[in-house]
Design a protein around this motif. Structure first.
Motif, mmCIF file in Angstrom:
data_model
loop_
_atom_site.group_PDB
_atom_site.id
_atom_site.type_symbol
_atom_site.label_atom_id
_atom_site.label_comp_id
_atom_site.label_asym_id
_atom_site.label_seq_id
_atom_site.Cartn_x
_atom_site.Cartn_y
_atom_site.Cartn_z
ATOM 1 N N ASP A 2 37.867 12.121 165.426
ATOM 2 C CA ASP A 2 37.106 13.364 165.364
ATOM 3 C C ASP A 2 36.983 13.828 163.909
ATOM 4 O OD1 ASP A 2 39.759 14.050 165.050
ATOM 5 O OD2 ASP A 2 39.632 15.886 166.224
ATOM 6 N N ILE A 3 36.410 14.985 163.706
ATOM 7 C CA ILE A 3 36.118 15.487 162.364
ATOM 8 C C ILE A 3 37.396 15.723 161.554
ATOM 9 C CG2 ILE A 3 36.029 17.922 163.015
ATOM 10 C CD1 ILE A 3 33.688 16.255 160.519
ATOM 11 N N ASN A 4 38.476 16.085 162.204
ATOM 12 C CA ASN A 4 39.727 16.343 161.496
ATOM 13 C C ASN A 4 40.315 15.060 160.908
ATOM 14 O OD1 ASN A 4 39.759 19.126 161.853
ATOM 15 N ND2 ASN A 4 40.621 18.913 163.913
ATOM 16 N N ASP A 5 40.102 13.934 161.569
ATOM 17 C CA ASP A 5 40.553 12.657 161.016
ATOM 18 C C ASP A 5 39.788 12.330 159.738
ATOM 19 O OD1 ASP A 5 42.380 12.308 163.056
ATOM 20 O OD2 ASP A 5 40.982 11.145 164.306
ATOM 21 N N PHE A 6 38.475 12.589 159.736
ATOM 22 C CA PHE A 6 37.684 12.358 158.537
ATOM 23 C C PHE A 6 38.102 13.290 157.399
ATOM 24 C CE2 PHE A 6 34.572 10.692 161.702
ATOM 25 C CZ PHE A 6 34.559 9.391 161.231
ATOM 26 N N ARG A 7 38.398 14.532 157.733
ATOM 27 C CA ARG A 7 38.862 15.486 156.717
ATOM 28 C C ARG A 7 40.203 15.043 156.126
ATOM 29 N NH1 ARG A 7 37.416 21.067 159.943
ATOM 30 N NH2 ARG A 7 35.167 20.967 159.572
ATOM 31 N N SER A 8 41.083 14.576 156.974
ATOM 32 C CA SER A 8 42.379 14.097 156.483
ATOM 33 C C SER A 8 42.206 12.886 155.582
ATOM 34 C CB SER A 8 43.283 13.732 157.658
ATOM 35 O OG SER A 8 43.527 14.855 158.461
ATOM 36 N N LEU A 9 41.353 11.970 155.989
ATOM 37 C CA LEU A 9 41.084 10.790 155.184
ATOM 38 C C LEU A 9 40.465 11.175 153.833
ATOM 39 C CD1 LEU A 9 41.080 7.708 154.978
ATOM 40 C CD2 LEU A 9 38.806 7.747 156.044
ATOM 41 N N ALA A 10 39.533 12.110 153.842
ATOM 42 C CA ALA A 10 38.907 12.574 152.596
ATOM 43 C C ALA A 10 39.945 13.232 151.688
ATOM 44 C CB ALA A 10 37.778 13.546 152.910
ATOM 45 N N THR A 11 40.861 13.980 152.253
ATOM 46 C CA THR A 11 41.908 14.621 151.460
ATOM 47 C C THR A 11 42.815 13.581 150.817
ATOM 48 O OG1 THR A 11 41.877 16.559 152.894
ATOM 49 C CG2 THR A 11 43.849 16.234 151.550
#
Length: 61
Positions: A2-11
């Motif tokens: 989901d979007i939170n996984d992408f945000r974590s990866l981007a961080t």
């Protein structure tokens, strides 16, 4: 994913990039180059003082 996984990866990727830039900037190989670049404004100022026509007029008076 989901979007939170992408945000974590981007961080995580951003943090890795930041650490890489810090290591690059503070490496000993680059120190002399950055020290030279840090003194460029002062070197330019001295060069302008020596060749400035207004400075020569003030010295003549």
């Amino acid at each position: 994913m989901d979007i939170n996984d992408f945000r974590s990866l981007a961080t995580v990727l951003t943090m890795i990039a930041f650490i890489g830039i810090v290591i690059w900037a503070y490496s000993r190989k680059r120190k002399s180059r950055f020290d030279e670049a840090a003194h460029l404004p002062f070197d330019d100022e001295e060069m302008h003082r020596k060749s400035s026509p207004t400075q020569e007029k003030k010295n003549d008076e």
